[in-house]
Design a protein around this motif. Structure first.
Motif, PDB file in Angstrom:
ATOM      1  N   LEU A 403       0.820  -1.214   0.000  1.00  0.00           N
ATOM      2  CA  LEU A 403       0.000   0.000   0.000  1.00  0.00           C
ATOM      3  C   LEU A 403       0.851   1.260   0.000  1.00  0.00           C
ATOM      4  N   SER A 404       2.018   1.220   0.623  1.00  0.00           N
ATOM      5  CA  SER A 404       2.869   2.400   0.733  1.00  0.00           C
ATOM      6  C   SER A 404       3.808   2.558  -0.446  1.00  0.00           C
ATOM      7  N   SER A 405       3.796   1.603  -1.370  1.00  0.00           N
ATOM      8  CA  SER A 405       4.732   1.573  -2.496  1.00  0.00           C
ATOM      9  C   SER A 405       6.164   1.367  -2.036  1.00  0.00           C
ATOM     10  N   LEU A 406       6.351   0.863  -0.827  1.00  0.00           N
ATOM     11  CA  LEU A 406       7.678   0.423  -0.415  1.00  0.00           C
ATOM     12  C   LEU A 406       8.124  -0.742  -1.286  1.00  0.00           C
ATOM     13  N   ALA A 407       7.195  -1.664  -1.532  1.00  0.00           N
ATOM     14  CA  ALA A 407       7.466  -2.775  -2.439  1.00  0.00           C
ATOM     15  C   ALA A 407       7.388  -2.278  -3.884  1.00  0.00           C
ATOM     16  N   THR A 408       8.324  -2.718  -4.698  1.00  0.00           N
ATOM     17  CA  THR A 408       8.249  -2.406  -6.119  1.00  0.00           C
ATOM     18  C   THR A 408       7.081  -3.167  -6.741  1.00  0.00           C
ATOM     19  N   GLY A 409       6.775  -2.858  -7.999  1.00  0.00           N
ATOM     20  CA  GLY A 409       5.691  -3.568  -8.664  1.00  0.00           C
ATOM     21  C   GLY A 409       5.935  -5.063  -8.708  1.00  0.00           C
ATOM     22  N   GLU A 410       7.174  -5.462  -9.024  1.00  0.00           N
ATOM     23  CA  GLU A 410       7.500  -6.891  -9.083  1.00  0.00           C
ATOM     24  C   GLU A 410       7.415  -7.525  -7.700  1.00  0.00           C
ATOM     25  N   GLN A 411       7.868  -6.806  -6.680  1.00  0.00           N
ATOM     26  CA  GLN A 411       7.810  -7.353  -5.326  1.00  0.00           C
ATOM     27  C   GLN A 411       6.366  -7.471  -4.839  1.00  0.00           C
ATOM     28  N   ALA A 412       5.533  -6.501  -5.191  1.00  0.00           N
ATOM     29  CA  ALA A 412       4.126  -6.571  -4.802  1.00  0.00           C
ATOM     30  C   ALA A 412       3.462  -7.798  -5.406  1.00  0.00           C
ATOM     31  N   GLU A 413       3.752  -8.059  -6.681  1.00  0.00           N
ATOM     32  CA  GLU A 413       3.209  -9.262  -7.317  1.00  0.00           C
ATOM     33  C   GLU A 413       3.748 -10.510  -6.645  1.00  0.00           C
ATOM     34  N   ALA A 414       5.038 -10.482  -6.300  1.00  0.00           N
ATOM     35  CA  ALA A 414       5.659 -11.654  -5.680  1.00  0.00           C
ATOM     36  C   ALA A 414       5.024 -11.953  -4.324  1.00  0.00           C
ATOM     37  N   ILE A 415       4.689 -10.908  -3.556  1.00  0.00           N
ATOM     38  CA  ILE A 415       4.046 -11.117  -2.255  1.00  0.00           C
ATOM     39  C   ILE A 415       2.697 -11.805  -2.435  1.00  0.00           C
ATOM     40  N   LEU A 416       1.910 -11.322  -3.403  1.00  0.00           N
ATOM     41  CA  LEU A 416       0.604 -11.934  -3.643  1.00  0.00           C
ATOM     42  C   LEU A 416       0.745 -13.317  -4.265  1.00  0.00           C
ATOM     43  N   ASP A 417       1.787 -13.518  -5.086  1.00  0.00           N
ATOM     44  CA  ASP A 417       2.072 -14.864  -5.598  1.00  0.00           C
ATOM     45  C   ASP A 417       2.343 -15.826  -4.455  1.00  0.00           C
ATOM     46  N   LEU A 418       3.109 -15.368  -3.463  1.00  0.00           N
ATOM     47  CA  LEU A 418       3.415 -16.214  -2.312  1.00  0.00           C
ATOM     48  C   LEU A 418       2.143 -16.574  -1.560  1.00  0.00           C
ATOM     49  N   VAL A 419       1.270 -15.594  -1.362  1.00  0.00           N
ATOM     50  CA  VAL A 419       0.010 -15.863  -0.662  1.00  0.00           C
ATOM     51  C   VAL A 419      -0.797 -16.911  -1.415  1.00  0.00           C
ATOM     52  N   GLU A 420      -0.821 -16.799  -2.732  1.00  0.00           N
ATOM     53  CA  GLU A 420      -1.586 -17.759  -3.513  1.00  0.00           C
ATOM     54  C   GLU A 420      -0.949 -19.143  -3.485  1.00  0.00           C
ATOM     55  N   GLU A 421       0.386 -19.174  -3.588  1.00  0.00           N
ATOM     56  CA  GLU A 421       1.073 -20.466  -3.568  1.00  0.00           C
ATOM     57  C   GLU A 421       0.937 -21.154  -2.211  1.00  0.00           C
ATOM     58  N   ARG A 422       0.880 -20.372  -1.158  1.00  0.00           N
ATOM     59  CA  ARG A 422       0.788 -20.940   0.197  1.00  0.00           C
ATOM     60  C   ARG A 422      -0.537 -20.550   0.848  1.00  0.00           C
TER      61      ARG A 422
END
Length: 488
Positions: A403-422
């Motif tokens: 939400l704060s844009s601390l995560a880059t676009g790729e990192q934001a996707e990776a975080i949600l990818d992790l949630v989906e994978e796990r």
């Protein structure tokens, strides 16, 4: 019922973990290849979310994103909006009844001060007898309620909350014989009826001097700045943020957080129990939740400080944002490749070019992380300090990073990818687990001090927090289009 994604096959790390990590060419299963990659979904600023189409199981990132429909009005450009269309499914009336009941419960929790709404109590369920301090308005607990009120168009309660807590900040704060810093915001407050006959009221604030464990509210001031920005953006009213009291409150909060010390890190130091996790949980040091909130609060403050503010102070904030972002990206981010690198770390390096700057011993890497980390996906780990990396997943810190844009676009996707994978581990049949994995047995005894509230999968130790699910949904929606409304 929450529809859980089928868990992919976990990594199988034999005795020689290093060999498996190095040879990851065959790690990706055909199942992963068949799935549609999230970045193939086109992001648009202009979008319409059909709320009635969003089931509880639509909280999975890809299902949530696929409910977005692009809508462009001819000749008027694009506009992103949320609206509720005529329900067409059988469960719509049930969902509406749940929403109505939730609003009624929220309204019953409203606290009034001198006839005006000022916040919501932490809990209205008194079935367990004495409410302890759950009958108070907690700074951090009110944030989800405040956002709901703002989206509902009920702005007065949020404005009153911001104004009165700014007044509370100016009070003298003493714990035993020690005086707290001026910038400290209260952890909670309650309405005290001085004389019921005369109907006189005052506010009693808790700055940690009466809290269980005597813990200080490090995050209260950060949340206050973020809420002030949300109020300003959603109402279009800049007068509150520009008022002398709010300008002073922001200066005091940030000067306290930016004060010089002996740290060699731009991260904000936090003792155990001084954040949303207000009990012993081994988060002492530089927890990701506090760092993400600190980053977001500084960015929000920059957009609200007056133009005539101290130039050196504004420059100090800007430099701290840059330094903190670099620090978190360099040392907190973890993905499959980064895990591989950490496993190969050399120790006892003494030079400015050392790779293992915190002297983390590879043998300290917990075994569970090798099964947990998928080939795609990543997250910001819980904490980094000398010879210590807390690999636990903390949902709030990671979603605030999005939400704060601390995560880059790729990192934001990776975080949600992790949630989906796990999905099964992090969500399962629950709204959302606060952290993963839960501590148990001897680790629980040592780290929590045998805390009966924080037994495994309870409360802060992997418990379910519905409020965090709201932040999760906002993170999913933010991924759909570039930019962030907090400061745009």
């Amino acid at each position: 019922m929450v529809l859980c994604a089928e868990p992919p096959s976990k990594l199988k790390i034999p005795e020689s973990k290093i060999t498996e990590l190095a040879d990851d060419a065959n790690h990706d299963s055909p199942k992963l290849e068949r799935r549609t990659r999230m970045h193939h979904i086109e992001r648009h600023r202009s979008c319409v979310v059909t709320l009635s189409d969003m089931e509880l199981n639509d909280l999975q990132p890809r299902r949530l994103l696929q409910t977005l429909e692009v809508s462009k009005s001819p000749g008027a450009g694009s506009q992103c909006s949320l609206h509720e269309e005529t329900p067409t499914d059988a469960n719509a009336s049930h969902r509406r009844a749940i929403a109505d009941a939730a609003w009624e419960a929220l309204k019953r929790s409203i606290v009034y001060f001198r006839g005006q709404p000022i916040g919501t109590v932490a809990a209205i369920d008194k079935s367990q007898g004495a409410a302890l301090n759950y009958d108070q308005v907690f700074m951090r607990d009110f944030i989800p309620s405040a956002l709901a009120f703002l989206m509902k168009g009920e702005h007065l309660i949020v404005k009153n909350f911001l104004v009165e807590t700014a007044h509370l900040q100016s009070r003298e704060k003493m714990v035993d014989l020690f005086k707290l810093g001026q910038g400290v915001m209260p952890a909670s407050f309650k309405v005290h009826h001085c004389n019921p006959n005369l109907k006189t009221e005052s506010l009693l604030a808790d700055f940690g001097e009466t809290a269980i464990g005597r813990v200080a509210p490090v995050d209260s001031g950060l949340w206050w700045i973020i809420l002030l920005r949300a109020y300003t953006r959603l109402t279009g009213d800049n007068s509150l943020a520009e008022s002398p009291n709010c300008q002073r409150a922001m200066h005091l909060i940030l000067r306290l957080c930016l004060s010089e010390g002996c740290d060699t890190s731009p991260a904000l130091l936090c003792a155990d129990g001084c954040s949303m996790i207000d009990r012993r949980m081994g988060i002492y040091g530089y927890p990701i939740e506090i760092q993400a909130l600190f980053f977001m609060a500084m960015r929000c403050a920059l957009s609200m400080l007056k133009q005539d503010s101290d130039a050196d102070f504004v420059n100090h904030i800007t430099k701290r944002i840059q330094a903190l972002s670099y620090h978190l990206h360099s040392y907190y981010w973890l993905d499959f490749q980064r895990l591989n690198d950490i496993y190969r770390y050399k120790t006892e390096e003494y030079s400015q070019t050392a790779l293992n700057k915190f002297n983390v011993i590879p043998e300290s890497i917990p075994d569970w992380i090798f099964d947990f980390m998928p080939s795609r996906g990543g997250y910001f780990i819980g904490n980094v300090s000398p010879a210590r990396m807390d690999f636990r997943w903390f949902c709030l810190g990671n979603f605030i990073a999005i939400l704060s844009s601390l995560a880059t676009g790729e990192q934001a996707e990776a975080i949600l990818d992790l949630v989906e994978e796990r999905w099964e581990e992090l969500i399962g049949e629950m709204p959302l687990k606060i952290c993963y994995p839960a501590m148990e047995n001897q680790e629980w005894q040592i780290v929590t001090g045998c805390d009966p509230k924080n037994t495994r999968w309870s409360y802060h130790n992997g418990g379910s927090w519905p409020g965090h699910a709201c932040i999760f949904c906002l993170s999913c929606l933010l991924i759909c289009y570039s930019g962030c409304w907090w400061w745009s």
